[in-house]
Scaffold this motif. Structure first.
Motif, PDB file in Angstrom:
ATOM      1  N   ARG A  31       0.834  -1.200   0.000  1.00 10.40           N
ATOM      2  CA  ARG A  31       0.000   0.000   0.000  1.00 10.40           C
ATOM      3  C   ARG A  31       0.865   1.244   0.000  1.00 10.40           C
ATOM      4  N   PHE A  32       0.515   2.216  -0.831  1.00  8.50           N
ATOM      5  CA  PHE A  32       1.277   3.462  -0.890  1.00  8.50           C
ATOM      6  C   PHE A  32       1.225   4.200   0.452  1.00  8.50           C
ATOM      7  N   ASN A  33       0.055   4.181   1.108  1.00 13.29           N
ATOM      8  CA  ASN A  33      -0.061   4.884   2.395  1.00 13.29           C
ATOM      9  C   ASN A  33       0.901   4.307   3.426  1.00 13.29           C
ATOM     10  N   ALA A  34       0.980   2.977   3.492  1.00 16.49           N
ATOM     11  CA  ALA A  34       1.879   2.339   4.452  1.00 16.49           C
ATOM     12  C   ALA A  34       3.332   2.652   4.115  1.00 16.49           C
ATOM     13  N   VAL A  35       3.653   2.679   2.822  1.00 17.36           N
ATOM     14  CA  VAL A  35       5.012   3.011   2.402  1.00 17.36           C
ATOM     15  C   VAL A  35       5.342   4.449   2.785  1.00 17.36           C
ATOM     16  N   THR A  42       4.706  11.293   1.667  1.00 20.54           N
ATOM     17  CA  THR A  42       3.276  11.304   1.384  1.00 20.54           C
ATOM     18  C   THR A  42       2.914  10.283   0.317  1.00 20.54           C
ATOM     19  N   HIS A  43       1.636   9.943   0.284  1.00 21.77           N
ATOM     20  CA  HIS A  43       1.114   9.033  -0.737  1.00 21.77           C
ATOM     21  C   HIS A  43       1.397   9.592  -2.134  1.00 21.77           C
ATOM     22  N   THR A  44       1.199  10.891  -2.297  1.00 20.94           N
ATOM     23  CA  THR A  44       1.418  11.528  -3.596  1.00 20.94           C
ATOM     24  C   THR A  44       2.859  11.392  -4.056  1.00 20.94           C
ATOM     25  N   THR A  45       3.793  11.574  -3.128  1.00 21.93           N
ATOM     26  CA  THR A  45       5.213  11.452  -3.472  1.00 21.93           C
ATOM     27  C   THR A  45       5.549  10.031  -3.899  1.00 21.93           C
ATOM     28  N   ILE A  46       5.028   9.050  -3.175  1.00 19.14           N
ATOM     29  CA  ILE A  46       5.285   7.655  -3.538  1.00 19.14           C
ATOM     30  C   ILE A  46       4.746   7.366  -4.933  1.00 19.14           C
ATOM     31  N   SER A  47       3.519   7.802  -5.198  1.00 14.88           N
ATOM     32  CA  SER A  47       2.915   7.584  -6.515  1.00 14.88           C
ATOM     33  C   SER A  47       3.748   8.251  -7.612  1.00 14.88           C
ATOM     34  N   ARG A  48       4.202   9.456  -7.342  1.00 15.51           N
ATOM     35  CA  ARG A  48       4.991  10.196  -8.336  1.00 15.51           C
ATOM     36  C   ARG A  48       6.326   9.496  -8.609  1.00 15.51           C
ATOM     37  N   ARG A  49       6.965   8.989  -7.571  1.00 10.42           N
ATOM     38  CA  ARG A  49       8.258   8.323  -7.762  1.00 10.42           C
ATOM     39  C   ARG A  49       8.099   6.995  -8.520  1.00 10.42           C
ATOM     40  N   ILE A  50       7.004   6.286  -8.264  1.00 13.01           N
ATOM     41  CA  ILE A  50       6.771   5.043  -9.007  1.00 13.01           C
ATOM     42  C   ILE A  50       6.502   5.345 -10.476  1.00 13.01           C
ATOM     43  N   LEU A  51       5.749   6.400 -10.760  1.00 13.14           N
ATOM     44  CA  LEU A  51       5.509   6.795 -12.152  1.00 13.14           C
ATOM     45  C   LEU A  51       6.814   7.181 -12.854  1.00 13.14           C
ATOM     46  N   ALA A  52       7.681   7.878 -12.130  1.00 13.84           N
ATOM     47  CA  ALA A  52       8.982   8.250 -12.694  1.00 13.84           C
ATOM     48  C   ALA A  52       9.820   7.009 -12.989  1.00 13.84           C
ATOM     49  N   LEU A  53       9.757   6.039 -12.087  1.00 15.85           N
ATOM     50  CA  LEU A  53      10.508   4.794 -12.296  1.00 15.85           C
ATOM     51  C   LEU A  53       9.960   4.039 -13.501  1.00 15.85           C
ATOM     52  N   ASP A  54       8.641   3.983 -13.619  1.00 14.99           N
ATOM     53  CA  ASP A  54       8.035   3.314 -14.775  1.00 14.99           C
ATOM     54  C   ASP A  54       8.507   3.959 -16.078  1.00 14.99           C
ATOM     55  N   LYS A  55       8.573   5.263 -16.075  1.00 16.28           N
ATOM     56  CA  LYS A  55       9.013   5.985 -17.275  1.00 16.28           C
ATOM     57  C   LYS A  55      10.460   5.653 -17.591  1.00 16.28           C
ATOM     58  N   GLN A  56      11.311   5.606 -16.555  1.00 15.51           N
ATOM     59  CA  GLN A  56      12.726   5.281 -16.773  1.00 15.51           C
ATOM     60  C   GLN A  56      12.903   3.870 -17.305  1.00 15.51           C
ATOM     61  N   LEU A  57      12.058   2.940 -16.810  1.00 15.81           N
ATOM     62  CA  LEU A  57      12.203   1.538 -17.197  1.00 15.81           C
ATOM     63  C   LEU A  57      11.427   1.197 -18.462  1.00 15.81           C
ATOM     64  N   GLY A  58      10.539   2.086 -18.883  1.00 24.02           N
ATOM     65  CA  GLY A  58       9.798   1.855 -20.110  1.00 24.02           C
ATOM     66  C   GLY A  58       8.624   0.906 -19.970  1.00 24.02           C
ATOM     67  N   GLY A  59       8.049   0.817 -18.785  1.00 21.31           N
ATOM     68  CA  GLY A  59       6.882  -0.052 -18.579  1.00 21.31           C
ATOM     69  C   GLY A  59       6.405   0.025 -17.144  1.00 21.31           C
ATOM     70  N   ARG A  60       5.294  -0.621 -16.869  1.00 21.11           N
ATOM     71  CA  ARG A  60       4.725  -0.585 -15.525  1.00 21.11           C
ATOM     72  C   ARG A  60       5.400  -1.599 -14.616  1.00 21.11           C
ATOM     73  N   THR A  61       5.707  -1.168 -13.407  1.00 22.83           N
ATOM     74  CA  THR A  61       6.321  -2.057 -12.418  1.00 22.83           C
ATOM     75  C   THR A  61       5.309  -2.635 -11.448  1.00 22.83           C
ATOM     76  N   LEU A  62       4.132  -1.997 -11.356  1.00 24.44           N
ATOM     77  CA  LEU A  62       3.111  -2.432 -10.410  1.00 24.44           C
ATOM     78  C   LEU A  62       1.756  -2.521 -11.092  1.00 24.44           C
ATOM     79  N   GLU A  63       0.925  -3.406 -10.573  1.00 24.42           N
ATOM     80  CA  GLU A  63      -0.464  -3.451 -11.002  1.00 24.42           C
ATOM     81  C   GLU A  63      -1.340  -3.663  -9.776  1.00 24.42           C
ATOM     82  N   ARG A  64      -2.500  -3.021  -9.783  1.00 28.83           N
ATOM     83  CA  ARG A  64      -3.400  -3.123  -8.640  1.00 28.83           C
ATOM     84  C   ARG A  64      -4.161  -4.443  -8.693  1.00 28.83           C
TER      85      ARG A  64
END
Length: 310
Positions: A31-35, A42-64
């Protein structure tokens, strides 16, 4: 293209080590909140960093999923790199502190009330004393194993463990048995058969709020409906109610056996055996700190096997 230009391009393609470590924490907690709570952001920061990582790697790293955030195949590969980074940083931290075996960071453990107080707490305190840089958060609640496996590194649960996306580690069995107080026994007498239990007051969990059915009075047809009941969500409140003479209680043997305030009732006729499990995501169990917690718990229950057998 000059060498320094090629190096600049390659560096831009490399994922951020910080973002990889964030992904690793998401994989463990789900969970982003727990992280965000664990990392002090913040939850927003975690979400933003995961999106940045996905962009760097060229694909999604997580799925709900219904079980929280789960790794994709790309995410699993990224987590392997993150674990290598974590291990390297841990070794460096150990060198700086002159103790290469020291654990650090935060481990979040959810546990049932009684087991948590009697076994989990001393195991965690001992581990923290051996590793002063290790921080512990222990959440107490009597519930069945969580299906979404999210928010904690490790759960200690009792009863059945019907989960498909986590690993379960058997720790021990323990027993629930019937007890009354000496004062209650003197005033009301004690039942001679299980059917006689229905003529007495009974102390147990609040059935309507109970998630672990095996802990409740109604789970077993062996116990008749009582003449009156005192129900509480806390096992410590139940113990006090029995001590004060509210009735006969269905209590964990490891919490009351041998204490003068509790008299065994029909000891040869009734007992209920329950298992204690440690449950976690596979990513959490690869953490050195979580592995150390599990080892400390195993050591605790092994050293006190006689208390659990009662």
């Amino acid at each position: 293209m000059h060498t320094d230009e090629r190096l600049a391009v390659d560096q831009r393609r490399l994922p951020s080590p910080d973002d990889l470590l964030i992904l690793l924490t998401v994989a463990r907690l789900g969970r982003f909140n727990a992280v965000a709570e664990t990392l002090g952001t913040t939850h927003t920061t975690i979400s933003r960093r995961i999106l940045a990582l996905d962009k760097q790697l060229g694909g999604r790293t997580l799925e709900r999923s219904p079980h929280g955030w789960e790794l994709t195949q790309l995410g699993a590969s990224a987590v392997e790199a993150a674990e290598a980074i974590e291990s390297t940083l841990g070794s460096l931290s150990g060198l700086i502190s002159q103790d290469q075996s020291a654990l650090s960071g935060l481990v979040r453990v959810a546990t049932t009330d009684g087991v948590g107080a009697v076994f989990v707490t001393p195991a965690l305190v001992r581990l923290q004393q051996q590793n002063p840089q290790l921080n512990i958060e222990m959440l107490s609640a009597t519930r069945k194993v969580s299906q979404n496996r999210s928010g904690v590194d490790l759960e200690i649960v009792v009863g059945r463990t019907d989960v498909s996306n986590a690993q379960t580690i058997f720790l021990s069995n323990y027993y629930l048995r019937l007890y009354a107080s000496p004062g209650y026994a003197a005033a009301h007498g004690l039942p001679e058969t299980l059917d006689d239990v229905g003529q007495h007051g009974f102390v147990s969990y609040v059935e309507s709020a109970l998630q672990v059915a095996e802990l409740g009075h109604r789970w077993s047809s062996q116990l008749p409906m009582p003449s009156s009941s005192f129900q509480a969500t806390s096992v410590f409140a139940q113990m006090e109610a029995v001590r004060q003479g509210a009735g006969i209680g269905l209590l964990p043997n490891f919490m009351v056996a041998g204490q003068p305030d509790f008299v065994p009732v029909l000891a040869d006729d009734f007992e209920r055996q329950l298992p204690i499990w440690a449950v976690a995501r596979p990513e959490s169990l690869r953490s050195a700190a979580v592995q150390a917690v599990v080892a400390s718990l195993k050591e605790e229950v092994k050293a006190r096997a006689g208390v659990l057998a009662g």
